[in-house]
Design a protein around this motif. Structure first.
Motif, PDB file in Angstrom:
ATOM      1  N   VAL A  58       0.880  -1.168   0.000  1.00 44.98           N
ATOM      2  CA  VAL A  58       0.000   0.000   0.000  1.00 44.98           C
ATOM      3  C   VAL A  58       0.914   1.214   0.000  1.00 44.98           C
ATOM      4  CG1 VAL A  58      -1.804   1.268   1.208  1.00 44.98           C
ATOM      5  CG2 VAL A  58      -1.777  -1.247   1.288  1.00 44.98           C
ATOM      6  N   SER A  59       0.769   2.074  -1.012  1.00 44.09           N
ATOM      7  CA  SER A  59       1.604   3.266  -1.129  1.00 44.09           C
ATOM      8  C   SER A  59       0.761   4.511  -0.915  1.00 44.09           C
ATOM      9  CB  SER A  59       2.259   3.326  -2.515  1.00 44.09           C
ATOM     10  OG  SER A  59       3.231   2.316  -2.648  1.00 44.09           O
ATOM     11  N   VAL A  60       1.229   5.365  -0.011  1.00 43.97           N
ATOM     12  CA  VAL A  60       0.536   6.603   0.333  1.00 43.97           C
ATOM     13  C   VAL A  60       1.324   7.774  -0.258  1.00 43.97           C
ATOM     14  CG1 VAL A  60      -0.168   8.083   2.248  1.00 43.97           C
ATOM     15  CG2 VAL A  60      -0.372   5.595   2.452  1.00 43.97           C
ATOM     16  N   TYR A  61       0.617   8.685  -0.925  1.00 47.90           N
ATOM     17  CA  TYR A  61       1.228   9.870  -1.525  1.00 47.90           C
ATOM     18  C   TYR A  61       0.546  11.112  -0.964  1.00 47.90           C
ATOM     19  CZ  TYR A  61       2.990   6.539  -4.969  1.00 47.90           C
ATOM     20  OH  TYR A  61       3.600   5.486  -5.585  1.00 47.90           O
ATOM     21  N   HIS A  62       1.371  12.100  -0.595  1.00 48.73           N
ATOM     22  CA  HIS A  62       0.797  13.337  -0.042  1.00 48.73           C
ATOM     23  C   HIS A  62       1.727  14.506  -0.360  1.00 48.73           C
ATOM     24  CE1 HIS A  62      -1.949  15.595   2.391  1.00 48.73           C
ATOM     25  NE2 HIS A  62      -2.556  14.489   2.810  1.00 48.73           N
ATOM     26  N   SER A  63       1.221  15.708  -0.138  1.00 44.41           N
ATOM     27  CA  SER A  63       1.989  16.923  -0.449  1.00 44.41           C
ATOM     28  C   SER A  63       2.937  17.345   0.665  1.00 44.41           C
ATOM     29  CB  SER A  63       1.040  18.079  -0.775  1.00 44.41           C
ATOM     30  OG  SER A  63       0.165  18.302   0.319  1.00 44.41           O
ATOM     31  N   SER A  64       2.800  16.782   1.853  1.00 50.45           N
ATOM     32  CA  SER A  64       3.739  17.088   2.937  1.00 50.45           C
ATOM     33  C   SER A  64       4.135  15.793   3.635  1.00 50.45           C
ATOM     34  CB  SER A  64       3.129  18.068   3.943  1.00 50.45           C
ATOM     35  OG  SER A  64       2.251  17.406   4.824  1.00 50.45           O
ATOM     36  N   TYR A  65       5.346  15.815   4.182  1.00 47.94           N
ATOM     37  CA  TYR A  65       5.825  14.636   4.889  1.00 47.94           C
ATOM     38  C   TYR A  65       4.932  14.310   6.089  1.00 47.94           C
ATOM     39  CZ  TYR A  65       8.675  11.639   7.800  1.00 47.94           C
ATOM     40  OH  TYR A  65       9.103  10.602   8.585  1.00 47.94           O
ATOM     41  N   ALA A  66       4.590  15.330   6.866  1.00 47.55           N
ATOM     42  CA  ALA A  66       3.773  15.102   8.071  1.00 47.55           C
ATOM     43  C   ALA A  66       2.415  14.500   7.715  1.00 47.55           C
ATOM     44  CB  ALA A  66       3.591  16.407   8.844  1.00 47.55           C
ATOM     45  N   ASP A  67       1.765  15.045   6.685  1.00 45.09           N
ATOM     46  CA  ASP A  67       0.454  14.516   6.290  1.00 45.09           C
ATOM     47  C   ASP A  67       0.569  13.122   5.688  1.00 45.09           C
ATOM     48  OD1 ASP A  67      -0.906  16.744   7.206  1.00 45.09           O
ATOM     49  OD2 ASP A  67      -0.833  17.769   5.269  1.00 45.09           O
ATOM     50  N   CYS A  68       1.674  12.849   5.015  1.00 41.43           N
ATOM     51  CA  CYS A  68       1.907  11.508   4.470  1.00 41.43           C
ATOM     52  C   CYS A  68       2.036  10.502   5.613  1.00 41.43           C
ATOM     53  CB  CYS A  68       3.169  11.532   3.609  1.00 41.43           C
ATOM     54  SG  CYS A  68       3.334  10.117   2.496  1.00 41.43           S
ATOM     55  N   GLU A  69       2.771  10.869   6.657  1.00 44.84           N
ATOM     56  CA  GLU A  69       2.911  10.003   7.835  1.00 44.84           C
ATOM     57  C   GLU A  69       1.560   9.751   8.505  1.00 44.84           C
ATOM     58  OE1 GLU A  69       5.228   8.349   9.591  1.00 44.84           O
ATOM     59  OE2 GLU A  69       6.933   8.789   8.314  1.00 44.84           O
ATOM     60  N   ILE A  70       0.741  10.794   8.616  1.00 41.05           N
ATOM     61  CA  ILE A  70      -0.570  10.655   9.250  1.00 41.05           C
ATOM     62  C   ILE A  70      -1.453   9.701   8.449  1.00 41.05           C
ATOM     63  CG2 ILE A  70      -2.727  11.877   9.767  1.00 41.05           C
ATOM     64  CD1 ILE A  70      -0.890  14.320  10.495  1.00 41.05           C
ATOM     65  N   LEU A  71      -1.489   9.874   7.132  1.00 36.16           N
ATOM     66  CA  LEU A  71      -2.319   9.008   6.290  1.00 36.16           C
ATOM     67  C   LEU A  71      -1.783   7.572   6.291  1.00 36.16           C
ATOM     68  CD1 LEU A  71      -4.770   8.698   4.472  1.00 36.16           C
ATOM     69  CD2 LEU A  71      -3.374   9.553   2.553  1.00 36.16           C
ATOM     70  N   ALA A  72      -0.463   7.411   6.257  1.00 39.53           N
ATOM     71  CA  ALA A  72       0.126   6.064   6.298  1.00 39.53           C
ATOM     72  C   ALA A  72      -0.233   5.363   7.608  1.00 39.53           C
ATOM     73  CB  ALA A  72       1.641   6.144   6.123  1.00 39.53           C
ATOM     74  N   GLU A  73      -0.203   6.084   8.711  1.00 34.94           N
ATOM     75  CA  GLU A  73      -0.572   5.492   9.999  1.00 34.94           C
ATOM     76  C   GLU A  73      -2.051   5.129  10.024  1.00 34.94           C
ATOM     77  OE1 GLU A  73      -0.516   3.680  13.466  1.00 34.94           O
ATOM     78  OE2 GLU A  73       1.279   4.309  12.382  1.00 34.94           O
ATOM     79  N   LEU A  74      -2.888   5.933   9.386  1.00 34.72           N
ATOM     80  CA  LEU A  74      -4.315   5.622   9.298  1.00 34.72           C
ATOM     81  C   LEU A  74      -4.543   4.334   8.501  1.00 34.72           C
ATOM     82  CD1 LEU A  74      -7.220   6.462   9.924  1.00 34.72           C
ATOM     83  CD2 LEU A  74      -7.154   7.902   7.880  1.00 34.72           C
ATOM     84  N   VAL A  75      -3.810   4.181   7.398  1.00 33.70           N
ATOM     85  CA  VAL A  75      -3.897   2.932   6.619  1.00 33.70           C
ATOM     86  C   VAL A  75      -3.499   1.752   7.497  1.00 33.70           C
ATOM     87  CG1 VAL A  75      -2.868   1.610   4.716  1.00 33.70           C
ATOM     88  CG2 VAL A  75      -3.542   4.001   4.363  1.00 33.70           C
TER      89      VAL A  75
END
Length: 121
Positions: A58-75
């Motif tokens: 599962v690959s998560v893509y986001h515009s900021s590192y912090a938001d990418c980490e948050i979404l990855a943790e949610l996954v």
């Protein structure tokens, strides 16, 4: 058995754009892409596998590192340790294996996560 359909069912509502296999070119971020990497059968005495171990990414893509980490943790919190039948797939377990961070350039942050999904056939 359609593991992609099962994973889509589990994570499909986490962000507005979740894709099986690959995302179309110029997909707006944030988005998630998920794909089966390989399947390792567990043959029994008669040679047939009744339990497969599927490596899934599962690959998560986001515009900021912090938001990418948050979404990855949610996954991860959504699918790690799932057990049961999802979209007619009999999941014995989903186990988080690893993740890492990749800066794709042009403001795109990417966290690929690897899971082992044990599926009863």
């Amino acid at each position: 058995m359609n593991i992609q359909k099962a994973i889509q069912s589990l994570i499909g509502s986490l962000t507005t754009s979740v894709w099986a296999g690959f995302a179309p070119e110029k997909t707006a971020i944030p988005y998630i892409v998920h794909r089966k990497v390989d399947t390792i059968p567990s043959p029994n005495a008669d040679g047939k596998s009744t339990l497969d171990a599927v490596r899934y990414q599962v690959s998560v893509y986001h515009s900021s590192y912090a938001d990418c980490e948050i979404l990855a943790e949610l996954v991860r919190s959504t699918i790690d340790e799932v057990v049961g039948t999802v979209e007619n797939v009999n999941i014995e377990s989903i186990r988080f294996e690893s993740d890492n961070y990749i800066y794709e350039g042009e403001g795109i942050h990417h966290i690929p996560q690897d899971y082992i999904i044990r599926i009863k056939r």
